[in-house]
Design a protein around this motif. Structure first.
Motif, PDB file in Angstrom:
ATOM      1  N   MET A 102       0.829  -1.207   0.000  1.00 25.18           N
ATOM      2  CA  MET A 102       0.000   0.000   0.000  1.00 25.18           C
ATOM      3  C   MET A 102       0.862   1.256   0.000  1.00 25.18           C
ATOM      4  O   MET A 102       0.558   2.217  -0.704  1.00 25.18           O
ATOM      5  CB  MET A 102      -0.941   0.018   1.202  1.00 25.18           C
ATOM      6  N   GLN A 103       1.945   1.243   0.779  1.00 28.20           N
ATOM      7  CA  GLN A 103       2.795   2.429   0.846  1.00 28.20           C
ATOM      8  C   GLN A 103       3.418   2.732  -0.512  1.00 28.20           C
ATOM      9  O   GLN A 103       3.502   3.891  -0.909  1.00 28.20           O
ATOM     10  CB  GLN A 103       3.898   2.256   1.899  1.00 28.20           C
ATOM     11  N   SER A 104       3.818   1.691  -1.236  1.00 32.36           N
ATOM     12  CA  SER A 104       4.396   1.940  -2.561  1.00 32.36           C
ATOM     13  C   SER A 104       3.353   2.525  -3.506  1.00 32.36           C
ATOM     14  O   SER A 104       3.660   3.404  -4.314  1.00 32.36           O
ATOM     15  CB  SER A 104       5.021   0.669  -3.146  1.00 32.36           C
ATOM     16  N   ILE A 105       2.109   2.074  -3.387  1.00 28.29           N
ATOM     17  CA  ILE A 105       1.030   2.641  -4.202  1.00 28.29           C
ATOM     18  C   ILE A 105       0.763   4.078  -3.754  1.00 28.29           C
ATOM     19  O   ILE A 105       0.653   4.987  -4.580  1.00 28.29           O
ATOM     20  CB  ILE A 105      -0.242   1.770  -4.116  1.00 28.29           C
ATOM     21  N   PHE A 106       0.671   4.301  -2.439  1.00 23.45           N
ATOM     22  CA  PHE A 106       0.395   5.645  -1.925  1.00 23.45           C
ATOM     23  C   PHE A 106       1.495   6.628  -2.298  1.00 23.45           C
ATOM     24  O   PHE A 106       1.236   7.798  -2.542  1.00 23.45           O
ATOM     25  CB  PHE A 106       0.202   5.608  -0.408  1.00 23.45           C
ATOM     26  N   ASP A 107       2.739   6.160  -2.333  1.00 20.72           N
ATOM     27  CA  ASP A 107       3.855   7.028  -2.708  1.00 20.72           C
ATOM     28  C   ASP A 107       3.828   7.401  -4.191  1.00 20.72           C
ATOM     29  O   ASP A 107       4.386   8.411  -4.594  1.00 20.72           O
ATOM     30  CB  ASP A 107       5.198   6.363  -2.388  1.00 20.72           C
ATOM     31  N   THR A 108       3.158   6.588  -4.983  1.00 17.93           N
ATOM     32  CA  THR A 108       3.109   6.804  -6.431  1.00 17.93           C
ATOM     33  C   THR A 108       2.080   7.857  -6.825  1.00 17.93           C
ATOM     34  O   THR A 108       2.243   8.536  -7.832  1.00 17.93           O
ATOM     35  CB  THR A 108       2.772   5.465  -7.139  1.00 17.93           C
ATOM     36  N   TYR A 109       1.032   8.006  -6.025  1.00 10.28           N
ATOM     37  CA  TYR A 109      -0.070   8.899  -6.389  1.00 10.28           C
ATOM     38  C   TYR A 109      -0.122  10.117  -5.472  1.00 10.28           C
ATOM     39  O   TYR A 109       0.170  10.022  -4.289  1.00 10.28           O
ATOM     40  CB  TYR A 109      -1.396   8.136  -6.337  1.00 10.28           C
ATOM     41  N   LEU A 153      -8.011   4.286  -5.494  1.00  8.37           N
ATOM     42  CA  LEU A 153      -8.501   3.676  -6.732  1.00  8.37           C
ATOM     43  C   LEU A 153      -7.469   2.702  -7.291  1.00  8.37           C
ATOM     44  O   LEU A 153      -7.825   1.633  -7.810  1.00  8.37           O
ATOM     45  CB  LEU A 153      -8.863   4.750  -7.756  1.00  8.37           C
ATOM     46  N   ALA A 154      -6.178   3.019  -7.148  1.00 10.67           N
ATOM     47  CA  ALA A 154      -5.122   2.108  -7.594  1.00 10.67           C
ATOM     48  C   ALA A 154      -5.110   0.832  -6.744  1.00 10.67           C
ATOM     49  O   ALA A 154      -4.934  -0.276  -7.271  1.00 10.67           O
ATOM     50  CB  ALA A 154      -3.768   2.802  -7.554  1.00 10.67           C
ATOM     51  N   VAL A 155      -5.298   0.975  -5.432  1.00  7.62           N
ATOM     52  CA  VAL A 155      -5.372  -0.193  -4.550  1.00  7.62           C
ATOM     53  C   VAL A 155      -6.564  -1.061  -4.957  1.00  7.62           C
ATOM     54  O   VAL A 155      -6.444  -2.283  -5.086  1.00  7.62           O
ATOM     55  CB  VAL A 155      -5.482   0.223  -3.064  1.00  7.62           C
ATOM     56  N   LEU A 156      -7.708  -0.440  -5.161  1.00  9.17           N
ATOM     57  CA  LEU A 156      -8.902  -1.195  -5.559  1.00  9.17           C
ATOM     58  C   LEU A 156      -8.712  -1.852  -6.916  1.00  9.17           C
ATOM     59  O   LEU A 156      -9.118  -3.002  -7.116  1.00  9.17           O
ATOM     60  CB  LEU A 156     -10.129  -0.286  -5.548  1.00  9.17           C
ATOM     61  N   ALA A 180      -5.007   7.612   6.724  1.00  6.59           N
ATOM     62  CA  ALA A 180      -5.123   8.892   7.426  1.00  6.59           C
ATOM     63  C   ALA A 180      -3.993   9.836   7.033  1.00  6.59           C
ATOM     64  O   ALA A 180      -4.224  11.035   6.808  1.00  6.59           O
ATOM     65  CB  ALA A 180      -5.116   8.664   8.941  1.00  6.59           C
ATOM     66  N   HIS A 181      -2.802   9.320   6.924  1.00  5.69           N
ATOM     67  CA  HIS A 181      -1.661  10.149   6.526  1.00  5.69           C
ATOM     68  C   HIS A 181      -1.872  10.711   5.121  1.00  5.69           C
ATOM     69  O   HIS A 181      -1.610  11.891   4.863  1.00  5.69           O
ATOM     70  CB  HIS A 181      -0.371   9.335   6.599  1.00  5.69           C
ATOM     71  N   LYS A 182      -2.394   9.888   4.241  1.00  8.44           N
ATOM     72  CA  LYS A 182      -2.645  10.351   2.869  1.00  8.44           C
ATOM     73  C   LYS A 182      -3.761  11.396   2.859  1.00  8.44           C
ATOM     74  O   LYS A 182      -3.670  12.397   2.137  1.00  8.44           O
ATOM     75  CB  LYS A 182      -2.990   9.151   1.969  1.00  8.44           C
ATOM     76  N   LEU A 183      -4.798  11.186   3.649  1.00  3.48           N
ATOM     77  CA  LEU A 183      -5.883  12.167   3.739  1.00  3.48           C
ATOM     78  C   LEU A 183      -5.375  13.488   4.307  1.00  3.48           C
ATOM     79  O   LEU A 183      -5.794  14.565   3.869  1.00  3.48           O
ATOM     80  CB  LEU A 183      -7.019  11.631   4.615  1.00  3.48           C
ATOM     81  N   GLU A 184      -4.465  13.399   5.265  1.00  8.76           N
ATOM     82  CA  GLU A 184      -3.871  14.605   5.834  1.00  8.76           C
ATOM     83  C   GLU A 184      -3.098  15.384   4.761  1.00  8.76           C
ATOM     84  O   GLU A 184      -3.178  16.610   4.694  1.00  8.76           O
ATOM     85  CB  GLU A 184      -2.938  14.219   6.981  1.00  8.76           C
ATOM     86  N   GLN A 185      -2.384  14.660   3.913  1.00  9.93           N
ATOM     87  CA  GLN A 185      -1.658  15.304   2.811  1.00  9.93           C
ATOM     88  C   GLN A 185      -2.612  15.987   1.838  1.00  9.93           C
ATOM     89  O   GLN A 185      -2.254  16.989   1.218  1.00  9.93           O
ATOM     90  CB  GLN A 185      -0.800  14.283   2.053  1.00  9.93           C
ATOM     91  N   ASP A 186      -3.827  15.438   1.728  1.00 10.61           N
ATOM     92  CA  ASP A 186      -4.845  16.051   0.863  1.00 10.61           C
ATOM     93  C   ASP A 186      -5.431  17.306   1.484  1.00 10.61           C
ATOM     94  O   ASP A 186      -6.185  18.027   0.836  1.00 10.61           O
ATOM     95  CB  ASP A 186      -6.000  15.074   0.600  1.00 10.61           C
TER      96      ASP A 186
END
Length: 183
Positions: A66-73, A81-84, A132-138
């Motif tokens: 997941m972290q590698s996907i989250f780091d990509t987007y 959406l990439a995870v799904l 949560a970390h990704k949402l915070e970045q948003d």
């Protein structure tokens, strides 16, 4: 691959496919082609210790993936959406989603063993923290982040269970469409 890693990978697969309670020690020893002594050398506290180790390994694998996907987007929406998409592709290609789901273990063992329940809780908490970390970045408001992360985690996990139960990736497709609209 060393013996302990092989036992963990084999047991994780068996537990996910058949359930922890269904897999006996004899079946596990045969699948790993090891003796009882070799098993207890690596897991002196027995099968429950192995299960907790499997959950920890699964947690690491899911988190790294997941972290590698989250780091990509850039956005949570794109990352989720990439995870799904990955989960849908896994289901459509293999007819199952092995590696990303441990729900059967949670439902089977979570109420029987506090140690297993805690190990399962750690897996979910790590996923929620990443979201949560990704949402915070948003730039999402701080008071909404944890609630939204929990909702997303529960929705995706539920989608995996429904896809496996209904033998179709359709629930994951619907979740992908709906999450894509609300995030």
């Amino acid at each position: 691959m060393d013996t302990k890693t092989y036992i963990i990978e084999t047991a994780t697969s068996l537990f996910q496919k058949k359930g922890y309670m269904t897999v006996g020690l004899t079946e596990l020893l045969q699948a790993c082609d090891i003796s009882k002594g070799a098993f207890y050398h690596h897991f002196p506290l027995g099968k429950e210790q192995l299960l907790i180790t499997c959950l920890e390994a699964l947690n690491d694998m899911i988190s790294q993936d997941m972290q590698s996907i989250f780091d990509t987007y850039d956005t949570t929406r794109e990352a989720l959406l990439a995870v799904l998409d990955k989960l849908i592709d896994a289901y459509d290609t293999e007819g199952t989603i092995v590696g990303y789901t441990f729900t059967s273990i949670v439902s089977e063992m979570g109420s029987l063993s506090e140690n297993v329940r805690i190990a399962c809780e750690r897996v979910y908490e790590r996923i929620e923290q990443m979201i949560a970390h990704k949402l915070e970045q948003d730039g999402l408001a701080a008071d909404e982040i944890r609630q939204r992360a929990l909702l997303i985690t529960a929705t995706i996990e539920g989608g995996i269970v429904l896809s496996l139960t209904k033998k179709t990736s359709r629930p994951l497709h619907i979740i992908s469409q709906q999450l894509g609209q609300i995030i």
